[in-house]
Design a protein around this motif. Structure first.
Motif, PDB file in Angstrom:
ATOM      1  N   ALA A  18       0.955  -1.231   0.005  1.00 26.98           N
ATOM      2  CA  ALA A  18       0.121  -0.034  -0.026  1.00 26.98           C
ATOM      3  C   ALA A  18       1.022   1.111  -0.147  1.00 26.98           C
ATOM      4  CB  ALA A  18      -0.981  -0.169   1.085  1.00 26.98           C
ATOM      5  N   ARG A  19       2.114   1.103   0.714  1.00 21.03           N
ATOM      6  CA  ARG A  19       2.864   2.338   0.736  1.00 21.03           C
ATOM      7  C   ARG A  19       3.562   2.611  -0.494  1.00 21.03           C
ATOM      8  NH1 ARG A  19       5.717   1.851   6.628  1.00 21.03           N
ATOM      9  NH2 ARG A  19       4.001   3.033   7.946  1.00 21.03           N
ATOM     10  N   ARG A  20       4.059   1.546  -1.159  1.00 25.69           N
ATOM     11  CA  ARG A  20       4.731   1.705  -2.378  1.00 25.69           C
ATOM     12  C   ARG A  20       3.950   2.035  -3.447  1.00 25.69           C
ATOM     13  NH1 ARG A  20       7.727  -1.539   0.337  1.00 25.69           N
ATOM     14  NH2 ARG A  20      10.026  -1.479  -0.017  1.00 25.69           N
ATOM     15  N   ILE A  21       2.339   1.773  -3.635  1.00 26.26           N
ATOM     16  CA  ILE A  21       1.401   2.229  -4.381  1.00 26.26           C
ATOM     17  C   ILE A  21       1.335   3.752  -4.237  1.00 26.26           C
ATOM     18  CG2 ILE A  21      -1.010   2.168  -5.008  1.00 26.26           C
ATOM     19  CD1 ILE A  21      -0.551  -1.026  -4.455  1.00 26.26           C
ATOM     20  N   ALA A  22       0.909   4.229  -2.908  1.00 24.21           N
ATOM     21  CA  ALA A  22       0.824   5.370  -2.817  1.00 24.21           C
ATOM     22  C   ALA A  22       2.183   6.447  -3.095  1.00 24.21           C
ATOM     23  CB  ALA A  22       0.392   5.636  -1.251  1.00 24.21           C
ATOM     24  N   ASP A  23       3.315   5.980  -2.819  1.00 18.54           N
ATOM     25  CA  ASP A  23       4.569   6.791  -3.068  1.00 18.54           C
ATOM     26  C   ASP A  23       4.734   6.681  -4.569  1.00 18.54           C
ATOM     27  OD1 ASP A  23       4.918   6.817  -0.241  1.00 18.54           O
ATOM     28  OD2 ASP A  23       6.437   5.229   0.077  1.00 18.54           O
ATOM     29  N   ALA A  24       4.304   5.999  -5.371  1.00 17.00           N
ATOM     30  CA  ALA A  24       4.575   5.902  -6.699  1.00 17.00           C
ATOM     31  C   ALA A  24       3.679   6.943  -7.198  1.00 17.00           C
ATOM     32  CB  ALA A  24       4.481   4.563  -7.357  1.00 17.00           C
ATOM     33  N   GLY A  25       2.539   7.354  -6.515  1.00 15.61           N
ATOM     34  CA  GLY A  25       1.678   8.355  -7.095  1.00 15.61           C
ATOM     35  C   GLY A  25       0.268   7.587  -7.584  1.00 15.61           C
TER      36      GLY A  25
END
Length: 171
Positions: A18-25
C-alpha cells in the motif's frame, strides 16, 4: 497494474505494498486479502499515469527480492462495463468432492461469470459431521431470465442434496 502476493500470514506485505502504491503516485483501485491456511494472499489493482505505474514497477521489483514473498505484477486493461446483475449464491452441504466443480460448471453453461468465491470446510457443532460452505458472487447477464435460472440452479442443488440460496447483492 495487477499485483499478486503470497507470503506467510505473519509477514503480510499489505502495508509495504500500500505504501509503495501511494509513494509511486498510484491509487489502490481494488483489493482482496485472504488468509488461507498459514499463508496470506493479496490481489491488488493499482491505477495511475504511465510514469507512476513505471515507478511502481521498479519499487515492486525491489520488493520481490524478499525470499519469503512471492510477487507477480503486470499491467492489465480496464474492466468493461457489461450489463451484468450481481447475485450472491450461498451453498451449505455435507462435505464431499466435486461440489464447487459442479456449481461452476452450471454457471459456465449459462455463460455466467464467477466474480468471487469463498469456501471453507468445518465440523458441525452438534453432529461432528464434515461440512462445506461456499459463497459465490456471480455476474448474471441482463438478458437471462432470473426466475428460470434460479429454478434451474435450485433444482441442481436439490439433486446434489445442497442447501442453497440465490439472491441479488445488496450494496
Amino acid at each position: 497494474m495487477l499485483i499478486q502476493a503470497l507470503t506467510p500470514a505473519d509477514k503480510s506485505p499489505l502495508l509495504a505494498l500500500a505504501r509503495r502504491i501511494a509513494d509511486a503516485g498510484c491509487n489502490l483501485s481494488e483489493s482482496r486479502v485472504s488468509t488461507i491456511g498459514t499463508e496470506v494472499s493479496l490481489m491488488l489493482l493499482a491505477s495511475g499515469a504511465w510514469d507512476a505505474l513505471a515507478k511502481l514497477e521498479t519499487a515492486l521489483t525491489k520488493l520481490a527480492r524478499d525470499e519469503s514473498l512471492r510477487l507477480v505484477h503486470y499491467r492489465t486493461g480496464q474492466r468493461g462495463n457489461s450489463a451484468q446483475l450481481p447475485y450472491l449464491v450461498e451453498v451449505v452441504a455435507a462435505d464431499r468432492p466435486g461440489i464447487v466443480a459442479r456449481i461452476v460448471e452450471f454457471f459456465a453453461q449459462h455463460e455466467i461469470s464467477v466474480e468471487q468465491l469463498n469456501s471453507t470446510r468445518y465440523r458441525a457443532m452438534q453432529t461432528g459431521a464434515e461440512m462445506f460452505q461456499a459463497q459465490f458472487t456471480i455476474g448474471i447477464p441482463a438478458d437471462i431470465h432470473i426466475a428460470a435460472l434460479r429454478d434451474d440452479f435450485l433444482e441442481l442443488c436439490d439433486g446434489m442434496n445442497l442447501d442453497a440460496i440465490m439472491d441479488p447483492v445488496k450494496f
